[in-house]
Motif scaffolding. Structure first.
Motif, PDB file in Angstrom:
ATOM      1  N   SER A 146       0.841  -1.185   0.000  1.00 49.57           N
ATOM      2  CA  SER A 146       0.000   0.000   0.000  1.00 49.57           C
ATOM      3  C   SER A 146       0.884   1.245   0.000  1.00 49.57           C
ATOM      4  N   GLY A 147       0.246   2.406  -0.221  1.00 48.71           N
ATOM      5  CA  GLY A 147       1.020   3.646  -0.301  1.00 48.71           C
ATOM      6  C   GLY A 147       0.253   4.822   0.267  1.00 48.71           C
ATOM      7  N   ILE A 148       1.018   5.848   0.620  1.00 54.06           N
ATOM      8  CA  ILE A 148       0.404   7.081   1.127  1.00 54.06           C
ATOM      9  C   ILE A 148       1.192   8.274   0.599  1.00 54.06           C
ATOM     10  N   GLN A 149       0.485   9.360   0.278  1.00 51.12           N
ATOM     11  CA  GLN A 149       1.151  10.540  -0.285  1.00 51.12           C
ATOM     12  C   GLN A 149       1.697  11.449   0.821  1.00 51.12           C
ATOM     13  N   GLY A 207      -8.494   4.343   8.153  1.00 44.39           N
ATOM     14  CA  GLY A 207      -8.840   3.705   6.877  1.00 44.39           C
ATOM     15  C   GLY A 207      -7.740   2.800   6.353  1.00 44.39           C
ATOM     16  N   ALA A 208      -6.494   3.168   6.604  1.00 43.17           N
ATOM     17  CA  ALA A 208      -5.405   2.416   5.975  1.00 43.17           C
ATOM     18  C   ALA A 208      -4.315   1.951   6.954  1.00 43.17           C
ATOM     19  N   ILE A 209      -3.616   2.901   7.564  1.00 41.06           N
ATOM     20  CA  ILE A 209      -2.369   2.549   8.278  1.00 41.06           C
ATOM     21  C   ILE A 209      -2.597   1.551   9.428  1.00 41.06           C
ATOM     22  N   THR A 249      -3.271  10.221 -15.240  1.00 38.26           N
ATOM     23  CA  THR A 249      -2.601   8.907 -15.268  1.00 38.26           C
ATOM     24  C   THR A 249      -2.281   8.390 -13.855  1.00 38.26           C
ATOM     25  N   TYR A 250      -2.626   9.170 -12.842  1.00 43.29           N
ATOM     26  CA  TYR A 250      -2.377   8.794 -11.441  1.00 43.29           C
ATOM     27  C   TYR A 250      -2.763   7.339 -11.129  1.00 43.29           C
ATOM     28  N   PRO A 251      -3.975   6.892 -11.516  1.00 42.04           N
ATOM     29  CA  PRO A 251      -4.366   5.516 -11.165  1.00 42.04           C
ATOM     30  C   PRO A 251      -3.515   4.446 -11.866  1.00 42.04           C
ATOM     31  N   PRO A 257      -4.385  -2.903   1.318  1.00 40.01           N
ATOM     32  CA  PRO A 257      -5.191  -2.258   2.371  1.00 40.01           C
ATOM     33  C   PRO A 257      -5.320  -0.756   2.131  1.00 40.01           C
ATOM     34  N   VAL A 258      -6.541  -0.304   1.906  1.00 44.60           N
ATOM     35  CA  VAL A 258      -6.828   1.113   1.607  1.00 44.60           C
ATOM     36  C   VAL A 258      -8.190   1.499   2.175  1.00 44.60           C
ATOM     37  N   GLY A 259      -8.483   2.791   2.130  1.00 44.65           N
ATOM     38  CA  GLY A 259      -9.803   3.285   2.492  1.00 44.65           C
ATOM     39  C   GLY A 259     -10.769   3.108   1.322  1.00 44.65           C
ATOM     40  N   GLU A 260     -12.043   3.306   1.621  1.00 40.41           N
ATOM     41  CA  GLU A 260     -13.107   3.094   0.640  1.00 40.41           C
ATOM     42  C   GLU A 260     -12.894   3.922  -0.644  1.00 40.41           C
ATOM     43  N   ASP A 261     -12.336   5.119  -0.504  1.00 37.43           N
ATOM     44  CA  ASP A 261     -12.182   5.988  -1.684  1.00 37.43           C
ATOM     45  C   ASP A 261     -11.237   5.409  -2.746  1.00 37.43           C
ATOM     46  N   GLN A 262     -10.489   4.371  -2.393  1.00 34.54           N
ATOM     47  CA  GLN A 262      -9.545   3.776  -3.347  1.00 34.54           C
ATOM     48  C   GLN A 262     -10.090   2.525  -4.044  1.00 34.54           C
ATOM     49  N   ALA A 302     -13.379   2.701   7.108  1.00 38.07           N
ATOM     50  CA  ALA A 302     -12.911   2.855   5.725  1.00 38.07           C
ATOM     51  C   ALA A 302     -13.276   4.222   5.149  1.00 38.07           C
ATOM     52  N   LYS A 303     -14.235   4.890   5.819  1.00 36.04           N
ATOM     53  CA  LYS A 303     -14.507   6.269   5.404  1.00 36.04           C
ATOM     54  C   LYS A 303     -14.802   7.106   6.652  1.00 36.04           C
ATOM     55  N   ILE A 304     -13.768   7.797   7.106  1.00 39.14           N
ATOM     56  CA  ILE A 304     -13.933   8.702   8.246  1.00 39.14           C
ATOM     57  C   ILE A 304     -14.305  10.062   7.669  1.00 39.14           C
ATOM     58  N   ASN A 305     -15.317  10.666   8.258  1.00 40.79           N
ATOM     59  CA  ASN A 305     -15.800  11.917   7.681  1.00 40.79           C
ATOM     60  C   ASN A 305     -15.274  13.159   8.392  1.00 40.79           C
TER      61      ASN A 305
END
Ligand code: TYM
Length: 335
Positions: free
Chosen positions: A6-9, A22-24, A127-129, A145-150, A184-187
Motif C-alpha cells: 500500500s502507499g500514502i502521499q 482507513g489504511a495505516i 494517469t495517477y491511477p 489495504p486502503v480506504g473506501e475511496d480507493q 474505511a470512510k472517516i468523515n
C-alpha cells in the motif's frame, strides 16, 4: 507468505485520522501475517504544484509517522516510491494497456479535475491511477489495504492485471482490495457527509495526528452534531454522531452497541468529551515518538535506504518478466 502493498502521499505536514483508521491501522496488523511493502508515494504527490523543500521534509515526516504508528522496519519494507525507477517503467506499460475512456471514468479524477478546471488539471492527475496500478503489481501484491475511496482504483488495477495476463501470458498477480467495514470512510467533523481530507477547504474538521492534543480536543468538542440528543448509530439521520461513534470504537475496544449503551441518556456533550480524550490519549505518544524520530534524520535515512534495497529486488524481477513477456528485446549482456 502472501504479499501486501500500500502507499500514502506525503502531501501534508501530518497524516489525518482518516488515513490512520482507513489504511495505516491495517498496515500495522498485516505486517505480522504478510510480506508487507509500504511506500511513501512521492511521485503521486507531484500531480499538483509542490514546494521542493516541503516535499523533502514531508517525505521524512511520513516515514517517521509510519514508524511511530507501529510499522516496524524489521517486519515490513518501508520505502520511498521515487527510489525505485521501475514504478515509472511499469506505469508506462499500464498507460498503454488502459483505455482513455476507462481512465476518464475514475471518480477521483472527475472530482478533482472538475474542481481545478482543465487548465490547472495535469496529465499526471489523469494517469495517477495507472502509476498506482504499477505500484501494486510491481510487487505482485495479493492484498491492498486502503480506504473506501480507493476501491475504484484497485478495481482498475485488477482489470489491467487480468488484461495483461490474458494478452501476454500469466505474469502479474491480480490483487484484492482490503477495505474494512468500519473506519474505511472517516468523515470531516464539520461536514460529516464528506470524507476527512487533506485538501479540505477548512482544516477545522480534520484531525491531524501530529497536532497538539489540545487542538484536537477542541476540534472534536466543536464537531457538528445532529438533531436529537441520543447517541445512536444511524448514518443517514445522524452522520455526525455516527462518525464519532466509528472513531471511538476504532480507537478503543468498545463496540458500537457498547458505546450506545454507555451514553444512553447522557447527551452529546459527555460523548464528545470522551471521544476527544480517547483521540488525545491515543495519538499523544505517537506524536511524541514521531517528533523524536525526526531528530535523528540519519537513522530514518538508513531505514529508507534498506527499504529501497529490498523493494528493488522484487520490482526488478517483475519488470524483467513483464518486458520479456511483451517481447521487448533484452539489452545485450543482460539476457
Ligand atoms: P492518500 O495519501 O490520499 O491516502 C492514504 C490512505 O488513506 C485512506 N484515506 C481514508 N480512509 C478513511 N477515511 C478517510 N477520510 C480517508 N482519507 C484517506 C486512503 O484510502 C488511502 O488508503 N491513491 C492512494 C495512494 C497510493 C496507493 C498506491 C495506495 C498510491 N499508490 C498503491 C495503495 C496502493 C491514496 O489515496 O493516498
Amino acid at each position: 507468505m502472501k504479499r501486501v502493498l500500500s502507499g500514502i502521499q506525503p502531501t501534508a505536514d501530518s497524516f489525518h485520522l482518516g488515513n490512520y483508521l482507513g489504511a495505516i491501522k491495517q498496515w500495522v496488523a498485516l505486517q505480522d501475517t504478510h510480506d508487507a511493502f509500504y511506500c511513501v508515494v512521492d511521485l503521486h504527490s507531484l500531480t499538483v504544484d509542490v514546494d521542493p523543500k516541503l516535499m523533502t521534509e514531508r517525505t521524512l515526516k511520513s516515514v517517521a509517522q509510519l514508524i511511530a504508528l507501529g510499522l516496524d522496519p524489521n517486519r515490513c519494507t518501508i520505502f520511498v516510491q521515487s527510489h525505485i525507477h521501475q514504478h515509472n517503467q511499469l506505469a508506462w506499460i499500464m498507460e498503454c494497456l488502459a483505455g482513455f475512456g476507462e481512465a476518464s471514468r475514475m471518480t477521483q479524477f472527475k472530482d478533482k479535475s472538475q474542481k481545478a478546471g482543465s487548465d490547472r488539471t495535469t496529465v499526471g492527475l489523469f494517469t495517477y491511477p495507472l502509476l498506482q496500478a504499477a505500484d501494486i503489481m510491481l510487487y505482485q501484491a495479493n492484498l491492498v489495504p486502503v480506504g473506501e475511496d480507493q476501491r475504484q482504483h484497485i478495481e482498475l488495477t485488477r482489470d489491467l492485471g487480468q488484461r495483461f495476463n490474458s494478452r501476454y501470458g500469466d505474469t502479474l498477480v491480480v490483487p484484492e482490495p482490503y477495505i474494512m467495514k468500519a473506519g474505511a470512510k472517516i468523515n470531516d467533523l464539520q461536514d460529516p457527509t464528506a470524507k476527512m481530507s487533506k485538501s479540505a477547504a477548512s482544516q477545522s474538521g480534520v484531525i491531524d495526528i501530529l497536532d497538539e492534543p489540545s487542538i484536537n480536543i477542541k476540534k472534536i468538542k466543536s464537531a457538528v452534531t445532529d438533531t436529537g440528543r441520543e447517541v445512536t448509530f444511524d448514518e443517514a439521520e445522524k452522520p455526525g454522531i455516527s462518525n464519532l461513534i466509528t472513531i471511538l470504537s476504532s480507537l478503543t475496544s468498545k463496540s458500537q452497541s457498547e458505546i450506545e449503551k454507555e451514553f444512553s441518556g447522557k447527551g452529546y456533550g459527555d460523548f464528545k468529551g470522551e471521544v476527544a480524550q480517547a483521540v488525545a490519549d491515543y495519538f499523544s505518544p505517537i506524536r511524541n515518538r514521531s517528533l523524536e524520530l525526526l531528530t535523528s534524520k540519519s537513522e530514518l535515512a538508513e531505514i529508507i535506504k534498506a527499504g529501497a534495497k529490498k523493494a528493488e529486488v522484487v520490482a526488478e524481477a517483475t519488470l524483467a518478466k513483464v518486458y520479456k513477456n511483451l517481447g521487448l528485446l533484452p539489452r545485450k549482456g543482460s539476457e
